[in-house]
Design a protein around this motif. Structure first.
Motif, short mmCIF file in Angstrom:
data_model
loop_
_atom_site.label_atom_id
_atom_site.label_comp_id
_atom_site.label_asym_id
_atom_site.label_seq_id
_atom_site.Cartn_x
_atom_site.Cartn_y
_atom_site.Cartn_z
N ILE A 55 -43.10 85.49 11.82
CA ILE A 55 -41.93 86.72 12.52
C ILE A 55 -41.43 87.07 11.51
CG2 ILE A 55 -41.18 84.64 14.16
CD1 ILE A 55 -42.01 87.66 15.76
N CYS A 56 -41.46 88.50 11.83
CA CYS A 56 -40.27 88.97 10.59
C CYS A 56 -39.31 89.46 11.85
CB CYS A 56 -40.93 90.60 10.93
SG CYS A 56 -39.93 91.63 10.08
N SER A 57 -38.42 88.58 11.46
CA SER A 57 -36.59 88.69 11.89
C SER A 57 -36.13 90.49 12.58
CB SER A 57 -35.75 87.87 11.46
OG SER A 57 -35.76 88.27 10.05
N SER A 58 -36.73 91.42 11.79
CA SER A 58 -36.44 92.31 12.18
C SER A 58 -37.22 93.42 13.17
CB SER A 58 -36.34 93.36 10.59
OG SER A 58 -36.00 95.25 10.56
N CYS A 59 -38.57 93.31 12.52
CA CYS A 59 -39.12 94.19 13.28
C CYS A 59 -40.19 93.81 14.36
CB CYS A 59 -39.90 94.89 12.05
SG CYS A 59 -41.64 93.70 11.27
N LYS A 60 -40.52 92.20 14.47
CA LYS A 60 -41.19 91.33 15.03
C LYS A 60 -42.46 91.32 14.50
CE LYS A 60 -36.98 90.36 16.88
NZ LYS A 60 -36.48 89.26 16.20
N LYS A 61 -42.31 91.74 13.49
CA LYS A 61 -44.52 91.66 12.81
C LYS A 61 -44.35 90.45 12.70
CE LYS A 61 -45.28 96.54 11.81
NZ LYS A 61 -45.62 96.85 10.83
N ILE A 62 -45.61 89.90 13.15
CA ILE A 62 -46.99 88.47 12.38
C ILE A 62 -47.23 88.53 11.43
CG2 ILE A 62 -47.84 86.80 14.06
CD1 ILE A 62 -46.69 87.22 16.35
N ARG A 63 -47.66 87.45 10.58
CA ARG A 63 -47.49 87.44 9.81
C ARG A 63 -49.64 86.42 10.22
NH1 ARG A 63 -45.90 84.89 4.73
NH2 ARG A 63 -46.00 82.73 5.38
N ASP A 64 -50.45 87.10 9.67
CA ASP A 64 -51.93 86.48 9.75
C ASP A 64 -52.32 85.30 8.83
OD1 ASP A 64 -53.35 87.97 8.55
OD2 ASP A 64 -54.02 89.43 10.06
N ASP A 65 -53.35 84.53 9.01
CA ASP A 65 -53.48 83.64 7.64
C ASP A 65 -53.87 84.38 6.78
OD1 ASP A 65 -53.04 81.95 9.52
OD2 ASP A 65 -55.29 81.38 9.96
N LYS A 66 -54.32 85.82 6.39
CA LYS A 66 -54.20 86.62 5.10
C LYS A 66 -53.68 87.46 4.62
CE LYS A 66 -59.04 87.46 7.12
NZ LYS A 66 -60.12 88.40 7.72
N GLY A 67 -52.36 86.83 4.87
CA GLY A 67 -50.88 87.39 5.08
C GLY A 67 -50.93 89.02 5.45
N TYR A 68 -51.99 89.14 5.97
CA TYR A 68 -51.06 91.05 6.45
C TYR A 68 -50.07 90.36 8.29
CZ TYR A 68 -55.62 92.69 4.62
OH TYR A 68 -55.71 91.95 2.83
N TRP A 69 -49.85 91.64 7.88
CA TRP A 69 -48.52 92.17 8.75
C TRP A 69 -48.72 92.00 10.08
CZ3 TRP A 69 -44.28 88.89 9.03
CH2 TRP A 69 -43.79 87.45 7.90
N ASN A 70 -49.11 92.03 11.01
CA ASN A 70 -49.75 92.75 12.25
C ASN A 70 -48.57 92.72 13.79
OD1 ASN A 70 -52.44 91.97 11.78
ND2 ASN A 70 -51.74 90.68 11.31
N VAL A 71 -48.42 93.82 14.18
CA VAL A 71 -48.10 94.45 15.37
C VAL A 71 -47.91 93.02 16.44
CG1 VAL A 71 -47.01 95.17 17.09
CG2 VAL A 71 -48.14 96.79 15.04
N LEU A 72 -47.13 92.77 17.26
CA LEU A 72 -46.87 91.21 17.89
C LEU A 72 -48.24 91.48 19.35
CD1 LEU A 72 -45.54 88.33 18.92
CD2 LEU A 72 -43.72 90.00 19.86
N GLU A 73 -47.93 92.64 19.68
CA GLU A 73 -49.33 92.61 20.38
C GLU A 73 -50.66 92.41 20.23
OE1 GLU A 73 -50.68 96.03 23.42
OE2 GLU A 73 -48.54 96.53 23.22
N ALA A 74 -50.64 93.52 18.87
CA ALA A 74 -52.45 93.17 18.19
C ALA A 74 -53.12 91.29 18.18
CB ALA A 74 -52.24 94.43 17.25
#
Length: 547
Positions: free
Chosen positions: A493-512
């Motif tokens: 999880i990004c410490s700034s925007c709080k996005k999460i990185r999935d298994d494919k390397g993409y950063w997703n919004v926490l809710e999604a």
């Protein structure tokens, strides 16, 4: 070896010569008998008559000895147990098959000795346990009572005798007391049985044998009255007892039996020829005393016209014809015996084969008759239930099931005659009380006119255990599948925007990310800090109004 010699050897070995030999012997004897009958005389008639008397006495004695043995068997039943229940008494009675093997017995019962002080408690006990209307008959106060508490067959006339105090009637009392004092079977004098109705009344008598509270034997004479429990007894109606006893020779004689030593009308118990005119001239008459079981009967036997008519000019011809017929009958009987022997040998072979098949079977095998009693079992069945073969043969099939399922087992057994076969799973109970799941395959069979149920018993404990483990594994897999979408482990999880990185390397919004990877659902609101920062003009009530 020539064919003729081979045929003769086979004929001799299989016993086919015996009928011809018997026929030749009978016809030879008939010839000599026919030759001697021609010179028959009155002395021969007398000897024939006297022989008939001896045979009559022997037959009566043998029948009464057989009935005394029935009481001895009942004595053994009571001596083997401190308390014989009604069902045990009935089961033993049924095993004797008295109607088939001992004709003439009206009933076999047990009369309990009761002291006056124990009378009311005894009546209350019987009324509570078996018969609410039970009482001791006749009424009245006596120092000692007896009461018929067991009587088989428990039907028809015999129902009237339950509770009757035989000790209160003088003739019965005398016989019961003598039996108790001597510890032997004793016959009573002439009585009218309680079972009699108003029609077809017959003279009767009873035979008593005392039962003592003495394990392993009879107490000394001075202790017998104190240890007396009661009497097993048989009741007899004279006409029924004597029916068919004398066979064909019964037509040759008029047999009258009197009670005691006096041959008067009041003491007459039986007359085989009620049509015969008393006082008419007869050729032979004999009076014989017959003592038995502490009592004496007087037998008065007259020759009849039928007996006398046999000794006329036609007798040689009748003798020849009878002898020839008897020879043929005996030859046929011998042929039947020879054939029966051959069938018996074949039956032994089949039985040995049957036993071999049973013992080689992997499953337990039970053979059950239509009274639900186990008649045979193989080693597998004995080992599976923990009983010996002798023990199983004393049991009914429902005794191998828990008590609460036995009515259902009996109903299933009774329906098998209609369905012919069945297969089902049950819980059986071993001798040690443990339960074992079995698969039962049973089939209704008829062998030689007898009906049986053949049961194959397979222990399915291992299969049941495997099914349980399989069911447990399925439950565990279902639980695991239900938890597949539960998040776990380290999540980048990004410490700034709080996005999460999935298994494919993409950063997703926490809710999604949470919606995609779990069963969680979201509702939207605003925390107090963000409200103050983004919408300072709004109050908390505007953002979260009260319902």
């Amino acid at each position: 070896m020539s064919p003729a010699r081979s045929y003769v050897d086979t004929w001799l070995n299989n016993g086919k010569f015996w009928p011809w030999l018997v026929l030749a012997a009978c016809w030879t004897a008939t010839f000599f008998l026919w030759n001697s009958v021609r010179v028959n005389s009155e002395e021969e008639m007398r000897m024939n008559f006297e022989y008939g008397i001896r045979e009559t006495v022997i037959r009566i004695e043998q029948r009464m000895l057989a009935y005394a043995q029935v009481l001895r068997g009942m004595e053994g039943l009571f001596n083997s147990s401190d308390s014989v229940e009604h069902r045990e008494f009935r089961a033993y009675f049924n095993s004797l098959q008295l109607e088939k093997n001992f004709p003439g017995i009206q009933g076999v019962g047990f009369s309990l000795l009761i002291q006056a002080s124990d009378k009311e408690q005894h009546i209350r006990s019987v009324r509570r346990e078996t018969d609410p209307s039970y009482t001791i008959k006749p009424e009245g106060k006596r120092g000692t009572y007896s009461s018929i508490i067991y009587l088989e067959p428990f039907s028809n006339r015999n129902l009237r005798a339950v509770g009757y105090d035989m000790y209160s009637e003088p003739v019965r009392h005398a016989a019961m007391k003598l039996a108790a004092d001597s510890a032997t079977p004793v016959m009573s004098g002439k009585v009218t049985l309680v079972q009699e109705t108003h029609e077809g009344v017959q003279a009767g008598f009873l035979m008593f044998l005392p039962i003592f509270r003495q394990p392993g034997g009879v107490p000394p004479p001075n202790e017998r009255s104190g240890k007396l429990r009661g009497w097993v007894y048989s009741a007899f109606r004279m006409d029924d007892l004597m029916a068919g006893l004398f066979g064909e020779r019964g037509k040759d004689t008029d047999i009258e039996i009197f009670d005691g030593h006096s041959a008067d009308q009041a003491s007459m118990m039986y007359d085989s020829d009620t049509v015969h005119t008393r006082g008419s001239k007869v050729l032979f008459t004999s009076t014989t005393a017959l003592p038995f079981a502490g009592h004496t009967w007087t037998l008065v036997i007259h020759s009849t016209p039928e007996f006398e008519a046999r000794f006329d000019t036609l007798r040689p011809l009748v003798t020849a014809a009878t002898g020839a017929g008897a020879g043929i009958l005996l030859a046929l009987l011998t042929l039947l015996l020879v054939n029966s022997r051959a069938r018996a040998l074949e039956a032994l072979r089949v039985e040995a084969h049957y036993k071999n098949l049973m013992e080689r079977a992997n499953d337990g095998v039970l053979v059950v008759n239509m009274e639900r009693r186990i008649t045979d079992a193989n080693e597998q069945a004995c080992r599976g239930f923990g009983y010996t073969l002798d023990e199983l043969r004393t049991m009914h099939i429902e005794e191998l099931h828990p008590a609460d399922t036995r009515p259902e087992v009996i109903a299933q057994f009774e329906s098998l005659r209609r369905t012919g076969s069945a297969r089902f799973e049950v819980l059986n109970i071993r001798k040690d009380g443990s339960l074992v799941p079995n698969e039962i395959s049973e089939r209704f069979v008829s062998v030689g006119g007898d009906e049986y149920v053949l049961k194959f018993v397979r222990d399915i404990s291992e299969r049941k255990h495997a099914e349980h483990e399989r069911e447990q594994l399925v439950n565990e897999l279902q639980t695991a599948l239900a938890q597949v979408k539960t998040l776990g482990g380290l999540i980048p999880i990004c410490s700034s925007c709080k996005k999460i990185r999935d298994d494919k390397g993409y950063w997703n919004v926490l809710e999604a990310y949470l919606i995609e990877h779990s069963d969680a659902q979201f509702t939207h609101g605003i925390c107090p800090d963000c409200r103050q920062k983004l919408y300072p003009s709004l109050s908390a009530r505007d953002v979260h109004p009260n319902p």
